[in-house]
Write an enzyme that holds these catalytic residues in place. Structure first.
Site, PDB file in Angstrom:
ATOM      1  CG  HIS A 186      -2.157  -0.958   0.709  1.00  0.00           C
ATOM      2  ND1 HIS A 186      -2.111  -2.314   0.933  1.00  0.00           N
ATOM      3  CD2 HIS A 186      -3.264  -0.734  -0.025  1.00  0.00           C
ATOM      4  CE1 HIS A 186      -3.171  -2.870   0.397  1.00  0.00           C
ATOM      5  NE2 HIS A 186      -3.903  -1.944  -0.192  1.00  0.00           N
ATOM      6  CD  GLU A 428      -9.988  -8.113  -3.574  1.00  0.00           C
ATOM      7  OE1 GLU A 428      -8.895  -7.559  -3.758  1.00  0.00           O
ATOM      8  OE2 GLU A 428     -10.850  -7.656  -2.810  1.00  0.00           O
ATOM      9  CG  ASP A 452      -5.709  -8.815  -2.380  1.00  0.00           C
ATOM     10  OD1 ASP A 452      -4.669  -9.119  -1.747  1.00  0.00           O
ATOM     11  OD2 ASP A 452      -6.431  -7.864  -2.074  1.00  0.00           O
ATOM     12  CB  CYS A 499      -9.643  -1.415  -9.494  1.00  0.00           C
ATOM     13  SG  CYS A 499     -10.153  -2.685  -8.331  1.00  0.00           S
TER      14      CYS A 499
HETATM   15  C1  PEP Z   1      -6.429  -5.554  -5.515  1.00  0.00           C
HETATM   16  O1  PEP Z   1      -6.361  -6.456  -4.674  1.00  0.00           O
HETATM   17  O2  PEP Z   1      -6.037  -5.675  -6.694  1.00  0.00           O
HETATM   18  C2  PEP Z   1      -7.006  -4.249  -5.149  1.00  0.00           C
HETATM   19  C3  PEP Z   1      -7.274  -3.353  -6.062  1.00  0.00           C
HETATM   20  O3  PEP Z   1      -7.232  -3.995  -3.839  1.00  0.00           O
HETATM   21  P1  PEP Z   1      -6.092  -3.665  -2.761  1.00  0.00           P
HETATM   22  O4  PEP Z   1      -4.803  -3.430  -3.507  1.00  0.00           O
HETATM   23  O5  PEP Z   1      -6.561  -2.478  -2.020  1.00  0.00           O
HETATM   24  O6  PEP Z   1      -6.069  -4.912  -1.945  1.00  0.00           O
HETATM   25 MG    MG Z   2      -7.436  -6.330  -2.815  1.00  0.00          MG
END
Ligand code: PEP
Ligand code: MG
Length: 566
Positions: A186, A428, A452, A499
């Site tokens: 993150h 995911e 994920d 995403c």
């Molecule tokens: C993902 O898992 O691709 C996602 C967009 O969510 P995050 O990165 O917040 O887990």
């Molecule tokens: Mg995710």
């Protein structure tokens, strides 16, 4: 030269700023009273001025409630109860100031910690914080404080928490380098949304580099150059200029559609973590928000945000985006995302544990508050809601039922709400991808979370750089899961987006396009480049290319195929 993972593109040259909170070991020493009292007095003055300047810099970034914490900290530096006892101890025992402070502060901390009232228990943490700062000044140990940085630096840390990253001042922070983390950690994602170059996952870098050492960061290749020669400095200055010019050249695409040479149109959206990020999405020509990670709203607060505060935040984003769609993801906490005020049990495998929708279906109080705030905000724009980490149909149906319940409640209360909120889910978890055709019967849309999805498909922790070679977005295994998801959605007439970070990968875009992806949501800074790529391709050709990619046996083969054909 040190090698890591390029997590946010760009170049930087500056001094290293080590972000560490050293442990202050205090021992009792007999000392001169007068000198110790003077040290204590000076440390108090410095502490007060630190706190005032941290507060001044946080104005506008933090809420009034959060800013009030600094006032409480200032009060402690003036609290006669505490100060008089420290002074008395120094005078009576002729001991060093840090020891006297430690002794008295600890009795206060213990007293507050044992109180029933949560308010007072929290004050214990405040005293610890302030005492640590005073002690560090007495002992002459400098402690890192991101908001006090007032010169150009490259931040070096083990990892940055999302809230650390959110506090970085772009004027001074030219980049950051971390020991741990991968492209999808993150802190890396935040770096991209703040447009700060980042290189992550350099094991041992904290030991190798010194505070104040001059380095060059190449966050295109993922390299750090230590002690650069004047020639290297000039060379990288040139590279940085060229890169800035290239970014400017993309700007003509800002108001263009995203459409292939044979007329197939897709949507390019931006990922955001807060209302401020909307500016970046609009500035970079985003056609919508494809992922609003609401967990930052929770992480930047000192307690669970209430319905009203959430409503305001969602409303602001929706209003800023006008009639462009905004996909808001409900709370995705757990895994590597923690809330200090919501302690979760320590788990052996947090990414496989109690998180996201699993937690929300258990803590329905938290979930319902968020859904109410969202549904109320729906009147101010084009809202789409999605649930994270859906593994089974039951979970989706349960989450949707709670949503419907709150929707009906608000209608009954006479609140104005939109009548066309789409309710979808993230794909995911491999189980959801495989069963996409069934999910598509109940979900309004899918958004594929490759960060994920890859971690679960390849059983490779996204935070562990030792297994980062398994982050293989172009592996045919993953491409087949993506295809299943897209085909499953389309079979029921639902749109399918992505995403995860893969959506912003310029090499992956042609294949994703060929597989039929409808929406690509990415860091705002990647949007224009993606548009440039897609607008130069033929959809028919990419469908053929994607079909071939699905038949490859390794990621290398897919990469080879793409390089030969594009
Ligand atoms: C993902 O898992 O691709 C996602 C967009 O969510 P995050 O990165 O917040 O887990
Ligand atoms: Mg995710």
């Amino acid at each position: 030269m040190l090698k890591g993972i390029a997590a946010s593109s760009g170049y930087a040259q500056a001094k290293v700023y080590k972000l560490e909170h050293p442990e202050l070991v205090v021992t009792r020493i007999e000392a001169n009273k007068k000198e110790e009292l003077e040290k204590f007095e000076k440390a108090l003055l410095k502490t007060r001025s630190d706190i005032q300047s941290i507060k001044a810099k946080a104005v506008g970034r933090l809420s009034a409630d959060e800013l009030a914490i600094f006032d409480a900290h200032l009060e402690f530096t003036n609290d006669p109860g505490l100060l008089d006892q420290v002074i008395a101890t120094i005078e009576k025992e002729s001991v060093n100031a840090e020891w006297a402070l430690d002794k008295i502060a600890n009795t206060f901390i213990k007293m507050f910690e044992s109180m029933e009232d949560e308010y007072f228990r929290e004050r214990a943490a405040d005293i610890k914080d302030v005492a640590y700062r005073i002690k560090s000044h007495i002992m002459g140990v400098s402690i890192a404080d991101l908001s006090l940085i007032n010169e150009e630096v490259i931040i070096l840390a083990e990892d940055l928490t999302p809230s650390d990253t959110a506090q970085l001042d772009k004027n001074f922070t030219k980049g950051f380098v971390t020991e741990i983390g991968g492209r999808t950690s993150h802190s890396a994602i935040m770096a991209r949304s703040l447009e700060i170059p980042a290189v992550v996952g350099i094991t041992g870098v904290l030991k190798t580099l010194k505070h104040g050492q001059f380095i060059i960061m190449d966050a295109i290749k993922g390299e750090v150059i230590t002690d650069p020669t004047p020639e290297q400095q000039a060379e990288y200055k040139k590279l940085a200029e060229n890169y800035a010019n290239y970014r400017t050249s993309l700007e003509i695409l800002k108001d263009e559609k995203t459409i292939t040479t044979d007329g197939h149109q897709v949507e390019l959206a931006g990922n955001i973590g807060n209302a401020k990020d909307v500016d970046g999405v609009l500035h970079n020509g985003g056609e919508g928000v494809g992922l609003y990670r609401t967990e930052f709203l929770y992480m930047d607060a000192s307690e669970l945000p209430n319905e009203e505060d959430q409503f305001e935040a969602y409303k602001t984003v929706l209003e800023k985006m006008g009639d462009r769609p905004v996909v808001v993801r409900t709370l995705d906490i757990g895994g590597d995302k923690e809330l200090s005020y919501l302690p979760l049990p320590k788990e052996m495998n947090p990414f496989l544990g109690y998180r996201a929708i699993r937690l929300c279906l258990d803590r329905t109080d938290i979930f319902r508050t968020q859904l109410r705030a969202l549904i109320r905000a729906s009147a101010f724009g084009s809202l789409r809601i999605m649930f994270p980490m859906i593994a089974t149909l039951q979970e989706f149906n349960d989450a949707k039922a709670i949503y419907q319940d709150e929707y009906d409640n608000l209608l009954a209360e006479g609140v104005a709400v939109s009548d066309n909120i789409e309710v979808g889910m993230m794909v995911e978890i491999p189980a959801a991808a495989v069963l996409a055709d069934q999910f598509a019967k109940v979900s309004d849309f899918f958004s594929i979370g490759t960060n994920d999805l890859i971690q679960y498909s390849f059983a490779a922790d996204r935070m562990n750089e030792q297994v980062s070679y398994l982050y293989q977005p172009l592996n045919p295994a993953l491409l087949r899961l993506i295809k299943m998801t897209i085909d499953g959605g389309h079979k029921e007439g639902k749109w399918v987006g992505m995403c995860g970070e893969m959506a912003g990968d310029a090499l992956a875009a042609p294949v994703l396009l060929g597989l039929g992806l409808d929406e690509f949501s990415m860091s705002a800074t990647s949007i224009l480049e993606a548009r440039k790529v897609i607008n130069s391709l033929s959809y028919a050709d990419m469908q053929e290319l994607a079909a071939k990619a699905l038949e490859c046996s390794t990621e290398e083969e897919v990469v080879q195929l793409l390089k030969e054909n594009l």
